[in-house]
Design a protein around this motif. Structure first.
Motif, PDB file in Angstrom:
ATOM      1  N   ASP A   1      46.691  95.176 -28.288  1.00  0.00           N
ATOM      2  CA  ASP A   1      45.978  93.948 -28.906  1.00  0.00           C
ATOM      3  C   ASP A   1      47.120  92.921 -29.773  1.00  0.00           C
ATOM      4  OD1 ASP A   1      44.324  94.560 -27.320  1.00  0.00           O
ATOM      5  OD2 ASP A   1      43.336  95.488 -29.134  1.00  0.00           O
ATOM      6  N   VAL A   2      47.935  93.421 -30.402  1.00  0.00           N
ATOM      7  CA  VAL A   2      49.037  93.391 -31.237  1.00  0.00           C
ATOM      8  C   VAL A   2      49.865  92.111 -30.538  1.00  0.00           C
ATOM      9  CG1 VAL A   2      50.512  93.181 -32.617  1.00  0.00           C
ATOM     10  CG2 VAL A   2      47.902  94.213 -33.081  1.00  0.00           C
ATOM     11  N   ALA A   3      50.109  92.805 -29.258  1.00  0.00           N
ATOM     12  CA  ALA A   3      51.171  92.030 -28.307  1.00  0.00           C
ATOM     13  C   ALA A   3      50.870  91.102 -27.269  1.00  0.00           C
ATOM     14  CB  ALA A   3      51.815  93.137 -26.994  1.00  0.00           C
ATOM     15  N   VAL A   4      49.126  91.361 -27.219  1.00  0.00           N
ATOM     16  CA  VAL A   4      48.765  89.611 -26.408  1.00  0.00           C
ATOM     17  C   VAL A   4      48.404  88.373 -27.660  1.00  0.00           C
ATOM     18  CG1 VAL A   4      46.509  89.290 -25.787  1.00  0.00           C
ATOM     19  CG2 VAL A   4      47.361  91.080 -25.007  1.00  0.00           C
ATOM     20  N   VAL A   5      48.435  89.346 -29.420  1.00  0.00           N
ATOM     21  CA  VAL A   5      48.007  87.914 -30.026  1.00  0.00           C
ATOM     22  C   VAL A   5      49.174  87.397 -30.263  1.00  0.00           C
ATOM     23  CG1 VAL A   5      47.482  87.461 -32.079  1.00  0.00           C
ATOM     24  CG2 VAL A   5      46.349  89.502 -31.021  1.00  0.00           C
ATOM     25  N   HIS A   6      50.208  87.773 -29.974  1.00  0.00           N
ATOM     26  CA  HIS A   6      51.743  87.831 -30.400  1.00  0.00           C
ATOM     27  C   HIS A   6      52.552  86.810 -29.270  1.00  0.00           C
ATOM     28  CE1 HIS A   6      54.314  89.571 -33.484  1.00  0.00           C
ATOM     29  NE2 HIS A   6      53.355  90.403 -33.605  1.00  0.00           N
ATOM     30  N   PHE A   7      51.644  86.892 -27.960  1.00  0.00           N
ATOM     31  CA  PHE A   7      52.507  86.244 -27.088  1.00  0.00           C
ATOM     32  C   PHE A   7      51.361  84.439 -27.086  1.00  0.00           C
ATOM     33  CE2 PHE A   7      50.596  84.798 -22.703  1.00  0.00           C
ATOM     34  CZ  PHE A   7      52.190  84.780 -21.617  1.00  0.00           C
TER      35      PHE A   7
ATOM     36  N   LEU B   1      57.355  92.038 -26.533  1.00  0.00           N
ATOM     37  CA  LEU B   1      57.606  92.483 -25.462  1.00  0.00           C
ATOM     38  C   LEU B   1      58.282  93.834 -26.833  1.00  0.00           C
ATOM     39  CD1 LEU B   1      60.159  89.926 -24.236  1.00  0.00           C
ATOM     40  CD2 LEU B   1      59.212  91.260 -22.807  1.00  0.00           C
ATOM     41  N   THR B   2      58.413  93.946 -27.439  1.00  0.00           N
ATOM     42  CA  THR B   2      59.371  95.080 -28.280  1.00  0.00           C
ATOM     43  C   THR B   2      57.815  96.425 -28.010  1.00  0.00           C
ATOM     44  OG1 THR B   2      60.488  94.156 -29.941  1.00  0.00           O
ATOM     45  CG2 THR B   2      60.018  96.841 -30.191  1.00  0.00           C
ATOM     46  N   ILE B   3      56.790  95.270 -28.663  1.00  0.00           N
ATOM     47  CA  ILE B   3      55.312  96.299 -28.633  1.00  0.00           C
ATOM     48  C   ILE B   3      55.478  96.942 -27.078  1.00  0.00           C
ATOM     49  CG2 ILE B   3      53.051  96.047 -28.643  1.00  0.00           C
ATOM     50  CD1 ILE B   3      53.811  94.107 -30.835  1.00  0.00           C
ATOM     51  N   LEU B   4      55.419  96.441 -26.281  1.00  0.00           N
ATOM     52  CA  LEU B   4      54.683  96.472 -24.381  1.00  0.00           C
ATOM     53  C   LEU B   4      55.724  97.340 -23.878  1.00  0.00           C
ATOM     54  CD1 LEU B   4      54.201  92.822 -23.300  1.00  0.00           C
ATOM     55  CD2 LEU B   4      52.533  95.139 -24.241  1.00  0.00           C
TER      56      LEU B   4
ATOM     57  N   ALA C   1      45.979 101.427 -21.298  1.00  0.00           N
ATOM     58  CA  ALA C   1      46.614 100.761 -22.089  1.00  0.00           C
ATOM     59  C   ALA C   1      47.890 100.066 -21.390  1.00  0.00           C
ATOM     60  CB  ALA C   1      47.182 101.136 -23.264  1.00  0.00           C
ATOM     61  N   LYS C   2      48.821 101.394 -20.896  1.00  0.00           N
ATOM     62  CA  LYS C   2      50.087 101.390 -20.234  1.00  0.00           C
ATOM     63  C   LYS C   2      50.084 100.208 -18.995  1.00  0.00           C
ATOM     64  CE  LYS C   2      52.962 105.419 -19.088  1.00  0.00           C
ATOM     65  NZ  LYS C   2      53.770 106.412 -19.485  1.00  0.00           N
ATOM     66  N   ASP C   3      49.416 100.723 -18.087  1.00  0.00           N
ATOM     67  CA  ASP C   3      49.535  99.659 -17.012  1.00  0.00           C
ATOM     68  C   ASP C   3      48.551  98.097 -17.827  1.00  0.00           C
ATOM     69  OD1 ASP C   3      49.562 101.812 -15.269  1.00  0.00           O
ATOM     70  OD2 ASP C   3      47.056 101.216 -15.227  1.00  0.00           O
TER      71      ASP C   3
ATOM     72  N   ALA D   1      58.892  80.904 -32.002  1.00  0.00           N
ATOM     73  CA  ALA D   1      58.213  81.367 -30.507  1.00  0.00           C
ATOM     74  C   ALA D   1      58.920  81.909 -29.828  1.00  0.00           C
ATOM     75  CB  ALA D   1      58.110  79.921 -29.283  1.00  0.00           C
ATOM     76  N   ARG D   2      60.289  82.314 -29.746  1.00  0.00           N
ATOM     77  CA  ARG D   2      60.918  83.325 -29.233  1.00  0.00           C
ATOM     78  C   ARG D   2      60.496  84.582 -30.269  1.00  0.00           C
ATOM     79  NH1 ARG D   2      65.465  79.386 -29.727  1.00  0.00           N
ATOM     80  NH2 ARG D   2      66.092  78.883 -27.855  1.00  0.00           N
ATOM     81  N   THR D   3      60.539  84.557 -31.844  1.00  0.00           N
ATOM     82  CA  THR D   3      60.666  86.036 -32.477  1.00  0.00           C
ATOM     83  C   THR D   3      58.917  86.696 -32.310  1.00  0.00           C
ATOM     84  OG1 THR D   3      61.715  84.941 -34.124  1.00  0.00           O
ATOM     85  CG2 THR D   3      59.849  86.577 -34.413  1.00  0.00           C
ATOM     86  N   HIS D   4      58.243  85.660 -31.838  1.00  0.00           N
ATOM     87  CA  HIS D   4      56.521  86.636 -31.176  1.00  0.00           C
ATOM     88  C   HIS D   4      56.577  87.025 -29.731  1.00  0.00           C
ATOM     89  CE1 HIS D   4      53.847  85.723 -34.607  1.00  0.00           C
ATOM     90  NE2 HIS D   4      54.807  84.724 -34.823  1.00  0.00           N
TER      91      HIS D   4
END
Length: 256
Positions: A24-30, A53-56, A68-70, A45-48
């Motif tokens: 969910d955190v990764a989705v918000v960053h995206f 990507l780091t989280i995923l 979650a992995k899928d 934008a790049r940073t987010h």
């Protein structure tokens, strides 16, 4: 959106073993990158996107198999495609190439959720960008291969939205690039065929109800098609036909 990010981080912090909350955190960053792109803050934008990507990638490395992995495997290619697009806008073509190649690799290893329509959009978009980058670098062979990959994806899906393929714009753009490559190689018959195909797609798009597609897409497509057809006609010694197509190209460009 910043508040949403803090809330998602707080939830994930209370349950660090819960990969779904980290996703969910990764989705918000995206999605935060959308806001920043509109304000022109590419660096943020790049940073987010990099944080997403780091989280995923961390989720993907966890043992076992769960939803979650899928989900992480399905989202990562899209994040890489968007990251590459930002690099294209910044004229960092080497960085963009790396992102698009990683996106294609991620689709290939992403499992079931990374094999649907969203994944095919990533494949088409990545190959289109890689084709343009290769064409600009003078690598005609690589450019042709990438554009043909895009056409294969578009033709295999047949997704229809209001009577127009979801990949209509991308398909037309590919035919324009293929036409330009053929034109530069003095293969005027092939060039004319590609430009006419793209022109037919643009004309079908133009007939759609207002608001169904971005009007600038078909205006730009038709302007480029007629410009290409004019160049082919001029190169073939047909000045009258060339003049007609140049006039049409200018007419569509004046609408932008």
């Amino acid at each position: 959106m910043e508040e949403a990010l803090e809330f998602a981080r707080a939830r994930a912090g209370h349950s660090p073993e819960n990969m779904g909350l980290r996703h969910d955190v990764a989705v918000v960053h995206f999605y935060l990158r959308l806001v920043l792109e509109r304000t022109g803050d590419r660096a943020a934008a790049r940073t987010h996107l990099d944080d997403a990507l780091t989280i995923l990638e961390t989720i993907a490395l966890q043992p076992g198999a769960d939803l979650a992995k899928d989900q992480a495997a399905a989202l990562a290619p899209t994040v890489l495609l968007v990251r590459g697009s930002i690099e294209v806008s910044a004229s960092d073509f080497n960085g963009a190439r790396t992102c698009f190649e990683r996106a294609l690799a991620a689709v290939g290893s992403g499992g079931a959720l990374a094999s649907g329509m969203c994944a095919q959009v990533v494949v088409a978009g990545s190959h289109l960008h890689l084709g343009v980058i290769s064409e600009a670098a003078g690598d005609r062979h690589a450019a042709l291969a990438h554009f043909e990959e895009v056409l294969d994806v578009a033709e295999s899906l047949h997704i229809q939205v209001g009577g127009i393929s979801l990949f209509s714009v991308v398909t037309a753009q590919c035919h324009i690039h293929l036409g330009e490559i053929a034109w530069s190689a003095a293969d005027f018959a092939a060039a004319r065929s590609h430009f006419e195909t793209a022109c037919a797609i643009g004309e079908r798009m133009a007939k759609q109800a207002p608001g169904s597609l971005d009007c600038l897409d078909w205006q730009n497509i038709l302007s480029r098609c007629h410009f290409g057809l004019a160049g082919v006609a001029e190169s073939s010694g047909d000045a009258a036909t060339a003049a007609t197509h140049y006039q049409k190209s200018l007419a569509y460009r004046d609408w932008e």
